[in-house]
Motif scaffolding. Structure first.
Motif, PDB file in Angstrom:
ATOM      1  N   GLY A  26      35.382  47.927  36.592  1.00 36.66           N
ATOM      2  CA  GLY A  26      35.541  46.358  36.244  1.00 36.66           C
ATOM      3  C   GLY A  26      36.104  45.680  37.473  1.00 36.66           C
ATOM      4  N   LEU A  27      37.169  46.129  38.222  1.00 35.76           N
ATOM      5  CA  LEU A  27      37.683  45.449  39.050  1.00 35.76           C
ATOM      6  C   LEU A  27      36.905  45.374  40.259  1.00 35.76           C
ATOM      7  CD1 LEU A  27      41.172  47.186  38.978  1.00 35.76           C
ATOM      8  CD2 LEU A  27      40.606  44.915  38.091  1.00 35.76           C
ATOM      9  N   GLU A  28      36.075  46.541  40.454  1.00 39.19           N
ATOM     10  CA  GLU A  28      35.158  46.668  41.833  1.00 39.19           C
ATOM     11  C   GLU A  28      34.051  45.670  41.519  1.00 39.19           C
ATOM     12  OE1 GLU A  28      34.351  50.643  42.362  1.00 39.19           O
ATOM     13  OE2 GLU A  28      36.286  51.429  43.130  1.00 39.19           O
ATOM     14  N   GLN A  88      36.289  37.108  47.130  1.00 34.10           N
ATOM     15  CA  GLN A  88      37.614  36.391  46.326  1.00 34.10           C
ATOM     16  C   GLN A  88      38.936  36.922  46.564  1.00 34.10           C
ATOM     17  OE1 GLN A  88      36.399  35.097  42.392  1.00 34.10           O
ATOM     18  NE2 GLN A  88      34.386  36.020  42.409  1.00 34.10           N
ATOM     19  N   ASN A  89      38.977  38.002  46.570  1.00 36.52           N
ATOM     20  CA  ASN A  89      40.260  38.491  46.863  1.00 36.52           C
ATOM     21  C   ASN A  89      40.694  38.091  48.411  1.00 36.52           C
ATOM     22  OD1 ASN A  89      42.601  40.287  46.508  1.00 36.52           O
ATOM     23  ND2 ASN A  89      41.938  41.597  47.940  1.00 36.52           N
ATOM     24  N   GLU A  90      39.656  38.259  49.256  1.00 35.54           N
ATOM     25  CA  GLU A  90      40.028  37.893  50.635  1.00 35.54           C
ATOM     26  C   GLU A  90      40.222  36.526  50.695  1.00 35.54           C
ATOM     27  OE1 GLU A  90      36.605  39.177  52.740  1.00 35.54           O
ATOM     28  OE2 GLU A  90      36.972  41.419  52.556  1.00 35.54           O
ATOM     29  N   ALA A  91      39.702  35.843  50.136  1.00 33.82           N
ATOM     30  CA  ALA A  91      40.018  34.072  50.312  1.00 33.82           C
ATOM     31  C   ALA A  91      41.337  33.808  49.425  1.00 33.82           C
ATOM     32  CB  ALA A  91      38.809  33.541  49.421  1.00 33.82           C
ATOM     33  N   ALA A  92      41.467  34.506  48.457  1.00 30.85           N
ATOM     34  CA  ALA A  92      43.118  34.301  47.738  1.00 30.85           C
ATOM     35  C   ALA A  92      43.933  34.917  49.085  1.00 30.85           C
ATOM     36  CB  ALA A  92      43.199  35.196  46.484  1.00 30.85           C
ATOM     37  N   ILE A  99      41.472  38.451  40.287  1.00 27.52           N
ATOM     38  CA  ILE A  99      40.831  39.485  39.911  1.00 27.52           C
ATOM     39  C   ILE A  99      40.451  39.855  38.348  1.00 27.52           C
ATOM     40  CG2 ILE A  99      39.816  41.973  40.747  1.00 27.52           C
ATOM     41  CD1 ILE A  99      39.649  39.803  42.877  1.00 27.52           C
ATOM     42  N   VAL A 100      41.665  40.017  38.092  1.00 26.13           N
ATOM     43  CA  VAL A 100      42.042  40.694  36.665  1.00 26.13           C
ATOM     44  C   VAL A 100      41.124  39.733  35.522  1.00 26.13           C
ATOM     45  CG1 VAL A 100      43.398  41.153  34.511  1.00 26.13           C
ATOM     46  CG2 VAL A 100      43.862  42.120  37.009  1.00 26.13           C
ATOM     47  N   PRO A 101      41.512  38.347  35.602  1.00 27.54           N
ATOM     48  CA  PRO A 101      40.831  37.627  34.513  1.00 27.54           C
ATOM     49  C   PRO A 101      39.280  37.676  34.611  1.00 27.54           C
ATOM     50  CG  PRO A 101      42.586  36.503  35.577  1.00 27.54           C
ATOM     51  CD  PRO A 101      42.182  37.584  36.444  1.00 27.54           C
ATOM     52  N   GLN A 102      38.491  37.876  35.515  1.00 26.17           N
ATOM     53  CA  GLN A 102      37.211  37.850  35.751  1.00 26.17           C
ATOM     54  C   GLN A 102      36.841  39.202  35.183  1.00 26.17           C
ATOM     55  OE1 GLN A 102      35.233  36.053  39.308  1.00 26.17           O
ATOM     56  NE2 GLN A 102      37.304  35.938  39.918  1.00 26.17           N
ATOM     57  N   ALA A 103      37.579  40.482  35.746  1.00 23.42           N
ATOM     58  CA  ALA A 103      37.261  41.823  35.306  1.00 23.42           C
ATOM     59  C   ALA A 103      37.137  42.002  33.905  1.00 23.42           C
ATOM     60  CB  ALA A 103      37.937  42.761  36.338  1.00 23.42           C
ATOM     61  N   ILE A 104      38.270  41.246  33.260  1.00 20.66           N
ATOM     62  CA  ILE A 104      38.396  41.778  31.764  1.00 20.66           C
ATOM     63  C   ILE A 104      37.126  41.306  30.979  1.00 20.66           C
ATOM     64  CG2 ILE A 104      39.547  40.750  29.861  1.00 20.66           C
ATOM     65  CD1 ILE A 104      42.030  40.538  31.377  1.00 20.66           C
ATOM     66  N   ARG A 105      36.395  40.142  31.432  1.00 21.98           N
ATOM     67  CA  ARG A 105      35.214  40.083  30.422  1.00 21.98           C
ATOM     68  C   ARG A 105      34.467  40.953  30.856  1.00 21.98           C
ATOM     69  NH1 ARG A 105      30.577  37.934  31.842  1.00 21.98           N
ATOM     70  NH2 ARG A 105      31.276  37.486  34.165  1.00 21.98           N
ATOM     71  N   ILE A 106      34.141  41.739  31.955  1.00 26.74           N
ATOM     72  CA  ILE A 106      33.165  43.010  32.097  1.00 26.74           C
ATOM     73  C   ILE A 106      33.750  44.093  31.273  1.00 26.74           C
ATOM     74  CG2 ILE A 106      32.161  44.150  33.775  1.00 26.74           C
ATOM     75  CD1 ILE A 106      32.397  41.746  35.907  1.00 26.74           C
ATOM     76  N   THR A 160      49.472  41.103  44.908  1.00 29.54           N
ATOM     77  CA  THR A 160      49.796  41.272  43.438  1.00 29.54           C
ATOM     78  C   THR A 160      49.146  39.983  42.643  1.00 29.54           C
ATOM     79  OG1 THR A 160      51.538  42.496  43.861  1.00 29.54           O
ATOM     80  CG2 THR A 160      51.546  41.518  41.494  1.00 29.54           C
ATOM     81  N   ALA A 161      49.787  38.962  43.492  1.00 29.50           N
ATOM     82  CA  ALA A 161      49.116  37.462  42.578  1.00 29.50           C
ATOM     83  C   ALA A 161      47.653  37.359  42.712  1.00 29.50           C
ATOM     84  CB  ALA A 161      49.987  36.533  43.497  1.00 29.50           C
ATOM     85  N   SER A 162      46.954  37.858  43.483  1.00 27.02           N
ATOM     86  CA  SER A 162      45.528  37.790  43.674  1.00 27.02           C
ATOM     87  C   SER A 162      45.038  38.646  42.535  1.00 27.02           C
ATOM     88  CB  SER A 162      44.856  38.219  45.184  1.00 27.02           C
ATOM     89  OG  SER A 162      43.573  38.447  45.248  1.00 27.02           O
ATOM     90  N   MET A 163      45.564  39.869  42.459  1.00 27.93           N
ATOM     91  CA  MET A 163      44.913  40.722  41.419  1.00 27.93           C
ATOM     92  C   MET A 163      45.038  40.202  39.957  1.00 27.93           C
ATOM     93  SD  MET A 163      43.476  43.621  40.354  1.00 27.93           S
ATOM     94  CE  MET A 163      43.733  44.511  42.299  1.00 27.93           C
TER      95      MET A 163
END
Length: 270
Positions: free
Chosen positions: A126-128, A134-138, A153-160, A146-149
């Protein structure tokens, strides 16, 4: 076939207090084990994504061992094997006035360890699945990793991750039926005791199967609601209906949308 319909309907509609206690224990063990497995699975997944090689190797070794051995064997080792080797023994614990037997503790630990290995793979995939850009932009905007994750990342990965995690919980509830091997008085073991005492084997196990089916069906409704809520927040279409998930039923409009387009065949002019 001598099927006792009276006993069947009484057991199904008016279950005994002992059977209800086994049903409640099944649900409690499932929920607690899944909650702990989510935490441990997330930790194992993050270890697998670490920049430190020892952590990645430890994560891979853990997943390899747990996924490569049967849950039944793991339970026996945790509850019986550790005690026989003199390493650790699960003792009954009084927690806020509730007596938690050692077998129940071992069951929760065993299910947690087993499920966390599969959850770690779900979390990792899910994270991958989130675009690395998006992580690089953050990070370029000054966010810490940690804040980027946590915020990107995590809010988008959760739906998946929700659909496979929901399926894992569904399987976990059914896996509680093997806890009787270590003496946990969950629903299946209570049913086994009832069938031994009454010799109503088919009737009792049919009732047990219906209650397991009811548990998984209720969870399907809950899972669908969670997925719809996440999709709504993300501005995406609603998830498949419960009826489609349970029975594969689709409306004519859905069949028309998903039907493959006809292929036009042409022939060369003579």
């Amino acid at each position: 076939m001598n099927f006792d319909w009276t006993y069947f309907w009484e057991s199904l509609l008016l279950p005994s207090p002992r059977f209800l206690s086994g049903l409640a224990l099944t649900v409690i063990i499932s929920v607690v084990s899944m909650a702990l497995a989510l935490v441990l699975g997330l930790l194992v997944a993050l270890m697998g994504r670490s920049r430190f090689l020892p952590l990645r190797l430890l994560s891979a070794f853990y997943v390899w061992i747990i996924r490569g051995t049967p849950l039944l064997v793991q339970l026996v080792i945790i509850y019986t094997g550790l005690a026989a080797a003199g390493l650790f023994r699960f003792e009954d614990v009084d927690l806020v006035g509730a007596l938690i037997r050692g077998a129940v503790q071992a069951a929760i630990v065993g299910l947690m360890l087993n499920e966390s290995a599969y959850i770690s793979e779900i979390v990792r995939s899910g994270l991958e699945s989130v675009d690395r850009g998006q992580n690089e932009a953050a990070l370029s905007l000054g966010m810490t990793p940690t804040a980027s994750m946590r915020k990107i990342i995590v809010p988008q990965a959760i739906r998946i991750m929700v659909p496979p995690l929901g399926n894992s919980f569904n399987g976990l509830m059914k896996s509680t039926s093997i806890l009787s091997v270590i003496g946990v008085a969950e629903m299946f073991q209570v049913g086994s005791t009832m069938s031994s005492a009454t010799f109503k084997v088919f009737e009792v196990y049919l009732v047990v199967a219906i209650y397991y089916l009811a548990l998984t069906t209720v969870w399907t409704f809950i899972q669908t609601g969670i997925e719809n809520a996440l999709n709504t927040r993300a501005g995406l279409p609603r998830a498949e209906s419960v009826w489609k998930r349970l029975f594969g039923l689709r409306s004519r409009r859905q069949r028309a949308v998903t039907a493959p387009a006809p292929v036009l065949q042409t022939t060369d002019a003579a």
